[in-house]
Design a protein around this motif. Sequence first.
Motif, mmCIF file in Angstrom:
data_model
loop_
_atom_site.group_PDB
_atom_site.id
_atom_site.type_symbol
_atom_site.label_atom_id
_atom_site.label_comp_id
_atom_site.label_asym_id
_atom_site.label_seq_id
_atom_site.Cartn_x
_atom_site.Cartn_y
_atom_site.Cartn_z
ATOM 1 N N GLU A 46 -0.316 -4.809 -10.317
ATOM 2 C CA GLU A 46 -0.232 -5.225 -11.716
ATOM 3 C C GLU A 46 0.014 -4.038 -12.632
ATOM 4 O O GLU A 46 0.851 -4.100 -13.555
ATOM 5 C CB GLU A 46 -1.521 -5.945 -12.121
ATOM 6 N N ALA A 47 -0.677 -2.935 -12.392
ATOM 7 C CA ALA A 47 -0.482 -1.733 -13.214
ATOM 8 C C ALA A 47 0.932 -1.192 -13.048
ATOM 9 O O ALA A 47 1.584 -0.791 -14.028
ATOM 10 C CB ALA A 47 -1.519 -0.674 -12.832
ATOM 11 N N MET A 48 1.411 -1.169 -11.829
ATOM 12 C CA MET A 48 2.774 -0.710 -11.557
ATOM 13 C C MET A 48 3.796 -1.617 -12.239
ATOM 14 O O MET A 48 4.736 -1.151 -12.889
ATOM 15 C CB MET A 48 3.012 -0.666 -10.050
ATOM 16 N N ASN A 95 3.524 -3.634 -14.834
ATOM 17 C CA ASN A 95 3.539 -3.520 -16.288
ATOM 18 C C ASN A 95 4.118 -2.193 -16.759
ATOM 19 O O ASN A 95 4.862 -2.133 -17.750
ATOM 20 C CB ASN A 95 2.131 -3.707 -16.849
ATOM 21 N N ASP A 96 3.791 -1.114 -16.066
ATOM 22 C CA ASP A 96 4.306 0.196 -16.462
ATOM 23 C C ASP A 96 5.824 0.258 -16.310
ATOM 24 O O ASP A 96 6.533 0.739 -17.206
ATOM 25 C CB ASP A 96 3.634 1.288 -15.622
ATOM 26 N N TYR A 97 6.333 -0.230 -15.181
ATOM 27 C CA TYR A 97 7.775 -0.212 -14.963
ATOM 28 C C TYR A 97 8.493 -1.137 -15.941
ATOM 29 O O TYR A 97 9.580 -0.804 -16.452
ATOM 30 C CB TYR A 97 8.098 -0.601 -13.511
ATOM 31 N N LEU A 98 7.899 -2.291 -16.220
ATOM 32 C CA LEU A 98 8.525 -3.234 -17.135
ATOM 33 C C LEU A 98 8.497 -2.714 -18.571
ATOM 34 O O LEU A 98 9.516 -2.762 -19.284
ATOM 35 C CB LEU A 98 7.811 -4.584 -17.047
ATOM 36 N N ASP A 99 7.371 -2.179 -19.001
ATOM 37 C CA ASP A 99 7.224 -1.717 -20.378
ATOM 38 C C ASP A 99 8.077 -0.492 -20.687
ATOM 39 O O ASP A 99 8.531 -0.308 -21.814
ATOM 40 C CB ASP A 99 5.754 -1.385 -20.677
ATOM 41 N N HIS A 100 8.280 0.352 -19.670
ATOM 42 C CA HIS A 100 8.999 1.615 -19.898
ATOM 43 C C HIS A 100 10.379 1.651 -19.264
ATOM 44 O O HIS A 100 11.002 2.711 -19.186
ATOM 45 C CB HIS A 100 8.148 2.792 -19.393
ATOM 46 N N HIS A 101 10.846 0.495 -18.811
ATOM 47 C CA HIS A 101 12.204 0.366 -18.252
ATOM 48 C C HIS A 101 12.459 1.388 -17.133
ATOM 49 O O HIS A 101 13.506 2.029 -17.069
ATOM 50 C CB HIS A 101 13.261 0.538 -19.358
ATOM 51 N N ARG A 102 11.481 1.533 -16.265
ATOM 52 C CA ARG A 102 11.597 2.484 -15.172
ATOM 53 C C ARG A 102 12.400 1.881 -14.011
ATOM 54 O O ARG A 102 12.490 0.664 -13.867
ATOM 55 C CB ARG A 102 10.218 2.891 -14.655
ATOM 56 N N SER A 103 12.939 2.754 -13.193
ATOM 57 C CA SER A 103 13.609 2.346 -11.954
ATOM 58 C C SER A 103 12.927 3.058 -10.785
ATOM 59 O O SER A 103 12.563 4.234 -10.907
ATOM 60 C CB SER A 103 15.089 2.722 -11.979
ATOM 61 N N PRO A 104 12.739 2.391 -9.667
ATOM 62 C CA PRO A 104 12.061 3.033 -8.538
ATOM 63 C C PRO A 104 12.895 4.176 -7.971
ATOM 64 O O PRO A 104 14.125 4.077 -7.903
ATOM 65 C CB PRO A 104 11.910 1.896 -7.511
ATOM 66 N N PRO A 105 12.257 5.264 -7.559
ATOM 67 C CA PRO A 105 12.994 6.404 -6.990
ATOM 68 C C PRO A 105 13.567 6.062 -5.624
ATOM 69 O O PRO A 105 13.003 5.262 -4.873
ATOM 70 C CB PRO A 105 11.922 7.488 -6.884
ATOM 71 N N ARG A 160 0.823 -1.205 0.000
ATOM 72 C CA ARG A 160 0.000 0.000 0.000
ATOM 73 C C ARG A 160 0.865 1.266 0.000
ATOM 74 O O ARG A 160 0.564 2.248 -0.701
ATOM 75 C CB ARG A 160 -0.906 0.001 1.236
ATOM 76 N N LEU A 161 1.953 1.248 0.768
ATOM 77 C CA LEU A 161 2.824 2.417 0.863
ATOM 78 C C LEU A 161 3.463 2.740 -0.477
ATOM 79 O O LEU A 161 3.519 3.900 -0.902
ATOM 80 C CB LEU A 161 3.907 2.179 1.923
ATOM 81 N N VAL A 162 3.964 1.720 -1.162
ATOM 82 C CA VAL A 162 4.621 1.933 -2.444
ATOM 83 C C VAL A 162 3.623 2.360 -3.509
ATOM 84 O O VAL A 162 3.875 3.290 -4.298
ATOM 85 C CB VAL A 162 5.382 0.666 -2.881
ATOM 86 N N LEU A 163 2.456 1.707 -3.564
ATOM 87 C CA LEU A 163 1.446 2.084 -4.550
ATOM 88 C C LEU A 163 0.992 3.528 -4.362
ATOM 89 O O LEU A 163 0.853 4.286 -5.335
ATOM 90 C CB LEU A 163 0.240 1.147 -4.459
#
Length: 324
Positions: free
Chosen positions: A189-191, A193-203, A177-180
């Motif tokens: 699931e949305a997180m 897919n978005d991170y995987l599709d756009h090669h994101r890295s967590p802040p 919950r904290l991360v979302l």
Amino acid sequence: MSYYLGVDAGGSKTYTLIADEHGNIVGAGRSGNGNHQTGAERAERHIRESVEGALGQAGLTREEIAFAYFGLAGADREADFRILRPMIARLGFARHAIACDTMIALRAGTDRRCGVVLICGTGTNSAGVNLQGDFYQCGGFSYLHGDFGGGASLSEEAFRTVIRAWDGREGPTLLTRLVLDDLGYDSVEAMFNDYLDHHRSPPARLAKLLFQAAGRDDEAAKDILRRQGIELGKAAQAVIERLGMAEESFEVVLAGSILTRGEGDFVLRYIREAVQAAAPGASLVRLEDEPVVGALWLAAESNGATLTRQFRERLRAHSGTSFN
């Protein structure tokens, strides 16, 4: 009047302070990432911006600086200094010195001749100096080369823990919950897919969520912070043993946001246990001043100045508000 300039160039920010011979802050500058290992041109630009900002605020020229001391993240090996020496020389200070940022943090945190410093901010590092003046650095070279943790890595640990809880490899965790909420997603699931599709890295800011979850007795968060504490404790023990400091009385300076701003005792207890086992006469102290204060002290000392209590007190009193 003599003026001293100190720089702390780290992985997320670069600070510069200028003080007169009485310890009064007369100029301050701030810019971004100053670690050449993540981009030498960018680091040089940020260091220059920070220095120029401090000189401009002080109304001073380079020629009026008696000594400039640069504490630089990534100043670890001769290969680094081959890059950093000409970089810093291009700033135009006639008298200057370069050291790893571990040394300015240690100098800012203790008045003793010897000590150990543990840094856990964006990344991790550790170092120490014994009574004979011998120096040893342990770590600071990435996960592949032996390190664990720091804000960037801890944020990844928090992120992947949420993923593993979602896909069934771990149990439920408050981190979900904290991360979302922090990242603005309605579902894992949305997180994912978005991170995987756009090669994101967590802040890196996600690291603070570990302390929040641990404070609510979340086992997953506590386990991650436990590992961070154990790893830092091992680094302290390695420095103490290598420098033969087991019988000495000294301070272990804790620097970096994870150690100075982290809530609770979730990391510190394991460092404390390791240090006490390695050197019973040692004690932990949290760095209260910005490490750049240590760079100023070293600049003054490099110029032959004797640091009076008045100098120290004025510097500490004024430095805390310089970047607000």
